[in-house]
Every structure is written in structure tokens, then in C-alpha cells.
Design a protein around this motif. Sequence first.
Motif, PDB file in Angstrom:
ATOM      1  N   UNK A  26     -14.592   7.051   1.472  1.00  0.00           N
ATOM      2  CA  UNK A  26     -14.988   8.681   1.339  1.00  0.00           C
ATOM      3  C   UNK A  26     -15.471   9.183   0.183  1.00  0.00           C
ATOM      4  N   UNK A  27     -15.847  10.485  -0.193  1.00  0.00           N
ATOM      5  CA  UNK A  27     -16.538  10.827  -1.150  1.00  0.00           C
ATOM      6  C   UNK A  27     -16.385  12.212  -1.142  1.00  0.00           C
ATOM      7  N   UNK A  60     -21.409  13.669  -8.346  1.00  0.00           N
ATOM      8  CA  UNK A  60     -20.989  12.870  -6.752  1.00  0.00           C
ATOM      9  C   UNK A  60     -20.046  11.722  -7.018  1.00  0.00           C
ATOM     10  N   UNK A  61     -18.988  11.741  -6.343  1.00  0.00           N
ATOM     11  CA  UNK A  61     -18.095  10.540  -6.598  1.00  0.00           C
ATOM     12  C   UNK A  61     -17.739   9.921  -5.074  1.00  0.00           C
ATOM     13  N   UNK A  62     -18.023   8.530  -5.198  1.00  0.00           N
ATOM     14  CA  UNK A  62     -17.991   7.556  -3.924  1.00  0.00           C
ATOM     15  C   UNK A  62     -16.795   6.845  -4.173  1.00  0.00           C
ATOM     16  N   UNK A  63     -15.926   6.892  -3.259  1.00  0.00           N
ATOM     17  CA  UNK A  63     -14.725   5.968  -3.288  1.00  0.00           C
ATOM     18  C   UNK A  63     -14.951   4.684  -2.015  1.00  0.00           C
ATOM     19  N   UNK A  64     -15.116   3.453  -2.411  1.00  0.00           N
ATOM     20  CA  UNK A  64     -15.215   2.418  -1.476  1.00  0.00           C
ATOM     21  C   UNK A  64     -13.924   1.524  -1.254  1.00  0.00           C
ATOM     22  N   UNK A  65     -14.299   0.859  -0.177  1.00  0.00           N
ATOM     23  CA  UNK A  65     -13.153  -0.026   0.202  1.00  0.00           C
ATOM     24  C   UNK A  65     -13.450  -1.502   0.013  1.00  0.00           C
ATOM     25  N   UNK A  66     -13.367  -2.227  -0.870  1.00  0.00           N
ATOM     26  CA  UNK A  66     -13.691  -3.557  -1.390  1.00  0.00           C
ATOM     27  C   UNK A  66     -13.060  -4.702  -0.520  1.00  0.00           C
ATOM     28  N   UNK A  67     -11.964  -4.335   0.148  1.00  0.00           N
ATOM     29  CA  UNK A  67     -11.022  -5.655   1.012  1.00  0.00           C
ATOM     30  C   UNK A  67     -12.235  -5.829   2.128  1.00  0.00           C
ATOM     31  N   UNK A  68     -13.277  -6.611   1.820  1.00  0.00           N
ATOM     32  CA  UNK A  68     -14.389  -6.695   2.949  1.00  0.00           C
ATOM     33  C   UNK A  68     -13.972  -7.704   3.979  1.00  0.00           C
ATOM     34  N   UNK A  69     -12.908  -8.201   4.010  1.00  0.00           N
ATOM     35  CA  UNK A  69     -12.534  -9.044   5.250  1.00  0.00           C
ATOM     36  C   UNK A  69     -11.969  -7.988   6.025  1.00  0.00           C
TER      37      UNK A  69
END
Length: 407
Positions: free
Chosen positions: A240-241, A248-257
Motif C-alpha cells: 500500500x502507500x 510519498x511513502x510506499x510499503x511493499x511485500x517482499x515475500x515474493x513467493x
Amino acid sequence: MRNQIRLYALVLAAALIPSACSLSDRPGRATLPTELSADLSGAEASAGGNDIVLVTVTPDSSSIAIGGTVALMAKAYNANGGQNPWVRFTWSSSAPAIAAVSASGLVTGVSAGSATISATTMGNFTVGTATVHVAGPPPPPPGGSETLIAAGDIGVCSTTYDEATATVIDGIPGTVAALGDLAYPAGSTTDFQNCYDPSWGRHRARTRPAIGNHEYQSANGAPYFTYFGAAAGSPTQGYYSYDLGDWHIVVLNSNCSRVSCAAGASQETWLRADLSATTKACILAYWHHPRFTSEWRGGNLNVAPLWDALYQFGADVVLNGHTHFYERFGLQNPSAVADPNGIRQFIVGTGGKSPLAAFSTIKPNSQVRQNHTHGVLKLTLGSSSYTWDFVPVAGKTWTDSGTQACH
């Protein structure tokens, strides 16, 4: 009588001469580190096997704040590559008004600048050196700034480091970025209730979390999404952001599997659309697994497409956890080449998990590292720049600070 005295003298002399076996079995005898072998390649021709010919000081370069400290360690090697643990050193500083050093090698920052710290062997005066940089106080942040407090790898029921870092946050107003692996061991409902909520839980209302790999060990992350609610984003995405002042803040999901990070996948295309839409001049992103790290795992290549997109859109800062130490990188591009238009990455895996991790191969552009002090990273986000300060837990003095303009 004279013969008896001569016999006593011979016996005493024999006792004082160590055998070849006893020399080779002395404590501290060690294989010379590979990186030092070249320094000793010609030493045996000019020195006896037991003479000290090389002194190393670690860390060989470090940065501290005024009033901060760093402990240096000296080691002495003979021409055969053996370490002599009985050697004593005298410590000195080329600029005591900048960095003072104690008799044990503890360096204290006094004023801004750089100093060479020397360790000299007593006897044959072999010298090893290290450079210490002392940072002055950062300039005051610009008006209208916002504060972001970040750390990951936090809640452990069997230790109190998470309580100590939560106490640090008590005294810092602002938004909390929790960088994943928040409730050990498995991110279950019980783990959140017992191991996270009693410490960092009191800051839940102002926390914007990123999901770690331990959260996915329980019910596909359901307890994490239940605990944080809408603040964690959609349970099917975990990214989400939001805007924070002029950033501007972006939060990502690095659990790529679990949620693909690949170019063209939903998360990567969403990220590009999100970055295209923002009107903010400065961009910061955070997620759990670092793209680059000087720990044995060496970084997560799966998140490279996300890093690539952020670089193309001129992002300024990336924050990560997962690796249980603190590391600051200089501005770099996706190929780990120093670049004034690159991204500065911080790893802040110092929120509570212990023991902190060991360093392995030091990555290019890694500027500052420490694995002995828990704490949080305080970012002051201004209209066109940012200031960082690592704030240690009570009883510790190590810190790291600086300022940088946005792209």
C-alpha cells in the motif's frame, strides 16, 4: 660444589628454553587471514619467525557522533602468520581534540573531523592504524517536517530488547514504520498478543507495518492482518502507500513467493502506477527483505524489479529489516554502483531480535555497519531533504546521523 652449581645452571637453562613443540602449540596460534598474507609475503626474509611484523586494527574505518564511542581491537602477527595474543599495545590518536582513545582502544568522538588511531606494540614498535570519522550535529530539519521511526525484527517473548526499543519510541512523536518479523516465532495471534503487543503494541495506532516472512508462518499471515487491520493493506496484497508531509511513502511485500515481485506482476505494475500518480517531490519505500546486505545471505534478488522501478522514478530512500543488524548504504543504482541519483538503503533489523547477526562479505557502497546495539532509525522528512539519526536503547551510546537532499 662448583660442579653442582654448574649442573643447577644447566638445568635452569634447559627449563627456560622452549621446545619447538611448545612454540607450535602456544595458545593464539592461528592461520593468517587470507587478506593479510600479502602483507607478510616478504617479512620472513627480514624477520625471525617470532618477531611481530604486522599489526591490524579492526574496524579499520568507523563513523561515530560527537560523544559516541567505538571499541577498536588490535592483533599482532609474526612472520610465520601466527597471532601473538600476549602482545601489549599503546594507543594514540593523531587528533585527540577530534577523537580521543583510551588505553584499551575505546575511541570517543570529541568534535567533528577525522583522526588516525594507532596501536603500537611494546618492544619492537610495530604499528597498526584505523581511521575514525566523527560527525558533527546534523543541521536543523526544514520547517514543516515529519518524523518516521523505523525498525524491524522486534517482538521476542524471551528477551527485553523489544521493550527497550519501544521505550525509545515513547519519547519520539511521529509515524512508526514496523519493518516486518514483528512477533516471533511465527506471527501467530498468541505471538502478537504476548510478544509484540506489550511493547510496540502501545504504538499500534500510529504504526504502518510491512509484513515479514515470520508473519506468513501462521495462517498465511491472517493474525498480522487482523492485528493491524486496514493499516496493513489488503490481506491478499500486503502492499500500500500513503503520504507523509511532502513525502510519498510506499510499503511493499517482499515475500515474493506469496505475492510476486516480478516485473509485470500485479505488485510491480501497481508500484509503477502509484509512483506515476504521486505529486510529492520525495519518495521513500520500505519492506522486509533487503536487496543488498553484508550478511551471509547477501541480499534478495527477487525484489530487484521493485528496486528497479523505484530507481527509475527517482526514489530517495529504502528501509528494510530481516538482517539483524544496522547497515547504511550510500546512494547507488540497481547494479550496486555508486550513483548521485541512486537510492540510499538502510537496514534496521535492530528492533528486538537477538543476538544481532555477524557480518560476512562487505557489499559495495556499504558505509556504516554495527551489530552490537539495538535501537531505531529516526528519519526527519523535510520538504526537500531528510535527516537520519540512529537512536540506541538506554545504556548504549552508538549512533549514526546525517542529512541528504531529495533528488
